[in-house]
Design a protein around this motif. Sequence first.
Motif, short mmCIF file in Angstrom:
data_model
loop_
_atom_site.label_atom_id
_atom_site.label_comp_id
_atom_site.label_asym_id
_atom_site.label_seq_id
_atom_site.Cartn_x
_atom_site.Cartn_y
_atom_site.Cartn_z
N ARG A 177 63.26 -36.05 -76.13
CA ARG A 177 64.27 -35.38 -75.30
C ARG A 177 64.14 -33.86 -75.45
O ARG A 177 63.89 -33.36 -76.54
CB ARG A 177 65.66 -35.80 -75.73
CG ARG A 177 65.93 -37.28 -75.51
CD ARG A 177 67.42 -37.52 -75.28
NE ARG A 177 67.68 -38.92 -75.00
CZ ARG A 177 67.55 -39.46 -73.79
NH1 ARG A 177 67.18 -38.73 -72.78
NH2 ARG A 177 67.80 -40.73 -73.60
N PRO A 178 64.32 -33.13 -74.36
CA PRO A 178 64.28 -31.66 -74.45
C PRO A 178 65.39 -31.14 -75.37
O PRO A 178 66.48 -31.71 -75.41
CB PRO A 178 64.52 -31.20 -73.01
CG PRO A 178 64.21 -32.39 -72.16
CD PRO A 178 64.51 -33.60 -73.00
N VAL A 179 65.11 -30.10 -76.09
CA VAL A 179 66.09 -29.49 -76.98
C VAL A 179 67.08 -28.69 -76.14
O VAL A 179 66.67 -27.94 -75.25
CB VAL A 179 65.38 -28.59 -78.02
CG1 VAL A 179 66.38 -27.81 -78.84
CG2 VAL A 179 64.48 -29.43 -78.91
N GLY A 180 68.35 -28.87 -76.41
CA GLY A 180 69.38 -28.16 -75.66
C GLY A 180 70.30 -27.36 -76.57
O GLY A 180 71.43 -27.06 -76.20
N ALA A 181 69.82 -27.02 -77.76
CA ALA A 181 70.63 -26.27 -78.72
C ALA A 181 70.13 -24.83 -78.80
O ALA A 181 69.16 -24.45 -78.13
CB ALA A 181 70.53 -26.94 -80.10
N GLY A 182 70.79 -24.04 -79.63
CA GLY A 182 70.36 -22.66 -79.85
C GLY A 182 70.27 -21.90 -78.54
O GLY A 182 71.11 -22.07 -77.64
#
Length: 171
Positions: A108-113
């Motif tokens: 899954r693509p990272v959606g944090a930071g």
Amino acid sequence: MPWYTLLVLAVAAERVAELVVARRNAAWTLARAGVEHGRGHYPVMVALHTGLLACCLLEPLLADRPFLPALGWPMLALALLAQAVRWWCIATLGPFWNTRVIVVPGARPVGAGPYRFLRHPNYVAVVVEVAALPLVHSAWLTAAAFTAANAMLLTVRLRCENTALAQAAPA
């Protein structure tokens, strides 16, 4: 010029640190069936970033560019901010971050930071750094030439990365 030389050498050392992290992360992602994309543009990217650092030092020397405090200090702040954003991206992506385009199918693509705000915040940092670092010591030709070259490279790089991420996206 001695302080500027140290700054450019520090950025070069930072690039070496990035390559160490990237090599470790490449091994991690490839061990998890990671697939590399865009090998053809990678040597161009390396040459562009190496050339940028060399020209940052050469132009002020050869063209006798002065340090202009009204320009240099704000550009230094932007260059340092770009480094902070870059390392925020690296920390946020963890083992998925790389200088190469390597994606793990189904991840899954990272959606944090910084990825909460922008799809490609690292490239924003790169754009700012490519323009700002030479201008710390009034190397405006270097800033202009490498900003234009970087724009062309990022067109290819972003297309490659977006395609790779779309192909790897979980169903």
